[in-house]
Design a protein around this motif. Structure first.
Motif, short mmCIF file in Angstrom:
data_model
loop_
_atom_site.label_atom_id
_atom_site.label_comp_id
_atom_site.label_asym_id
_atom_site.label_seq_id
_atom_site.Cartn_x
_atom_site.Cartn_y
_atom_site.Cartn_z
N GLU A 286 -17.55 -62.13 61.50
CA GLU A 286 -18.37 -61.04 60.97
C GLU A 286 -18.24 -60.95 59.45
N GLU A 287 -17.04 -61.20 58.92
CA GLU A 287 -16.84 -61.09 57.45
C GLU A 287 -17.72 -62.08 56.71
N SER A 288 -17.81 -63.32 57.24
CA SER A 288 -18.64 -64.33 56.56
C SER A 288 -20.10 -63.90 56.60
N PHE A 289 -20.51 -63.41 57.76
CA PHE A 289 -21.92 -63.04 57.90
C PHE A 289 -22.24 -61.86 56.99
N ALA A 290 -21.32 -60.91 56.92
CA ALA A 290 -21.56 -59.73 56.08
C ALA A 290 -21.62 -60.12 54.61
N ARG A 291 -20.70 -61.00 54.20
CA ARG A 291 -20.69 -61.44 52.80
C ARG A 291 -22.00 -62.14 52.47
N GLU A 296 -27.67 -61.86 49.67
CA GLU A 296 -29.14 -61.81 49.64
C GLU A 296 -29.65 -60.45 49.22
N LEU A 297 -29.09 -59.42 49.84
CA LEU A 297 -29.65 -58.08 49.65
C LEU A 297 -29.25 -57.47 48.32
N ALA A 313 -31.45 -54.26 57.16
CA ALA A 313 -31.53 -55.71 57.10
C ALA A 313 -30.13 -56.32 57.16
N HIS A 314 -29.20 -55.69 56.46
CA HIS A 314 -27.83 -56.19 56.46
C HIS A 314 -27.29 -56.26 57.88
N HIS A 315 -27.37 -55.14 58.58
CA HIS A 315 -26.82 -55.08 59.94
C HIS A 315 -27.55 -56.01 60.88
N VAL A 318 -26.35 -59.62 60.25
CA VAL A 318 -25.00 -59.81 60.79
C VAL A 318 -25.03 -59.86 62.31
N GLN A 319 -25.73 -58.91 62.92
CA GLN A 319 -25.76 -58.83 64.38
C GLN A 319 -26.43 -60.05 65.00
N THR A 320 -27.52 -60.49 64.40
CA THR A 320 -28.24 -61.65 64.92
C THR A 320 -27.36 -62.89 64.86
N LEU A 321 -26.64 -63.05 63.75
CA LEU A 321 -25.76 -64.22 63.63
C LEU A 321 -24.59 -64.13 64.60
N LEU A 322 -24.06 -62.92 64.78
CA LEU A 322 -22.97 -62.76 65.74
C LEU A 322 -23.44 -63.13 67.15
#
Lengths: 329, 177
Positions: A286-291, A296-297, A313-315, A318-322
């Motif tokens: 999750e940390e990588s995805f959030a970073r 981007e944002l 968009a951030h969430h 992250v959620q889609t990648l998770l």
């Protein structure tokens, strides 16, 4: 609606010649966007050239494992196609997330790509709009812009592109086959659209008479997974507030490649290149995805009433990648 | 914005196949299929609710596919087989979907009802053809398992201001069996 002549095209050459020769001419596919805009007097073609029955009505599996989707294929048929569903779930999901069953039955691939913004000022011919007329002004900036862009907009226009399908195709690195007066060419989908800049009425690189004939989608890398997620005010039959199309390739807990496109946030499907760069070689976490999402944002330019799209968009990213990385585990 | 637009109405002679009958009409190219049905052919079952493809009360079947007739130009329907609500019954025998709507009390004012019924008929054909929807969990499954959630998603293009959805869903599920 202004009066218009109607012709049913028999072949590409005839269709192209007819539109190239008449400055007020337009191609019509399913008409689900164009007829709507004609009723609003936003579009006023004097000649309609119907290209919905040209021989571009097939979804073909290509030798390399990709697909070519004819421009006249109806959205329903794209989403129902077994090859699309199994090889490119992000594309089937994106198409199914759009419109309603009846509209998907009529809408064509080509028309879906070229549909116009839902901005209420654009759609109201009695309101000023820079996209409809140079120099008229943009009332959305100070007015109703809750659903407008946070990326890629300009001082003259903050409208978004409404297509779900185009977002999936952008993440899939699709290309668009075009036939026109100057011959045939192929354009990467990510290069089809123009951001508004100072000429918001120019939405794409197509010239008069250019006809989209097909969309080609290259195969995904082995082991890559894809999905589309859409957030909107209603559970169905509504345009995106924010959507994400993602293609993710993970090996041994590390991201090998990622392609992310965002919908609902920009005047064109938005490839999140900063996210993609940040994800390369990053551990699945999750940390990588959030970073990556933050990278981007950070460039987002929210307005008074659409700033919610940034954390949304951030969430969603992250959620889609998770979800994608868990599905592959 | 695009083109100078003409000012003189353009008429076209078309042959339209509606409920198995061919009708020759001379009509303004701007006329939608919905208006042709209602104004020229007296087939007023299909309703004009929003006239912009959003409410679904104009839904008819074109070549077996449910379509919003308010966004379909009549001149573009040549060669297509159109079935309206008036064409669903066989003589005095109601279509099973019509009967189910009666049996389940699935309408109140009746304005959205023809569109709901035509849409549901088209939708069940899509289910039989194995088409997934936005709520279908397994995209690779070749057969659709139809429950209430699937019906609601697939019927989301048909609005009902009287709120009869609660009875429309069981009516459709009844026919689906």
């Amino acid at each position: 609606m202004r009066p218009f002549r109607y012709e049913l095209a028999g072949d590409d050459e005839g269709a192209i010649a007819a539109v190239a020769a008449a400055p007020g001419a337009a191609f019509i596919g399913g008409g689900t966007n164009l007829v709507d805009l004609m009723k609003l007097d936003v579009e006023q073609p004097s000649l309609l050239v119907d290209v919905s029955r040209l021989a571009h009505d097939r979804v073909e599996l290509l030798g390399d494992g990709g697909v070519r989707i004819g421009a006249a294929v109806r959205n329903s048929d794209v989403a129902a196609d077994l090859t699309v569903r199994s090889r490119f779930p992000v594309l089937a999901q994106a198409v199914l997330a759009g419109a309603s069953g009846q509209l998907r039955n009529a809408a064509t691939t080509g028309g879906n790509l070229l549909q116009r913004t839902r901005c209420p000022y654009f759609r109201d011919a009695s309101k000023p709009c820079n996209k409809r007329g140079a120099g008229q002004g943009c009332p959305a900036r100070e007015g109703d812009h809750r659903n407008h862009a946070i990326l890629g907009a300009s001082a003259s226009c903050i409208a978004t592109h409404p297509s779900d399908m185009a977002v999936a195709l952008a993440a899939l690195d699709a290309s668009v086959d075009v036939a026109g007066p100057a011959g045939r060419r192929t354009i990467p989908l990510t290069e089809l659209y123009r951001l508004p800049g100072e000429e918001p009425w120019v939405e794409n690189v197509l010239e008069r008479g250019d006809l989209v004939t097909a969309v080609e989608v290259p195969p995904l890398p082995d082991g890559a997974r894809s999905s589309y997620r859409k957030v909107r005010d209603r559970a169905s039959f509504a345009f995106a507030l924010v959507s994400v199309a993602a293609v993710l390739e993970v090996r041994d807990g590390v991201v090998r490649s990622a392609r992310i496109a965002l919908g609902g946030v920009a005047p064109a499907p938005w490839r999140a290149r900063a996210v993609e760069r940040a994800l390369m070689g990053a551990p699945v976490a999750e940390e990588s995805f959030a970073r990556a999402a933050v990278a981007e944002l950070a460039h987002a330019q929210p307005l008074r009433d659409n700033a919610f799209k940034v954390p949304l968009a951030h969430h969603l990213i992250v959620q889609t990648l998770l979800d994608l990385s868990a599905a592959g585990a | 914005m695009r083109g100078d637009g003409g000012h003189v109405p353009v008429h076209a002679d078309v042959a339209l196949s509606i409920n198995g009958e061919t009708h020759r009409l001379s009509l303004d190219t701007r006329m939608t299929l919905l208006d042709a049905l209602r104004e020229r052919l007296g087939l007023v079952g299909s309703k004009k609710g929003c006239d912009h493809g959003q409410c679904g009360s104009c839904t008819v079947l074109v070549d077996g596919r449910r379509t919003k007739s308010c966004l379909a130009l009549a001149v573009a329907q040549v060669g297509r087989e159109i079935v309206t609500i008036e064409g669903l019954a066989e003589g005095d025998v109601l279509h099973p979907m019509q009967q189910a709507f009666i049996d389940h009390d699935a309408y109140q004012c009746g304005y959205c009802t023809p569109g709901q019924i035509c849409s549901a008929v088209g939708m069940l054909d899509e289910v039989r053809a194995g088409w997934p929807s936005a709520v279908t969990e397994d995209l690779d499954a070749e057969a659709v398992v139809l429950g209430a959630a699937e019906v609601r998603e697939r019927m989301s293009g048909n609005l009902c201001r009287c709120g009869t959805y609660v009875n429309i869903v069981p009516a459709i599920l009844d026919v689906a069996e």
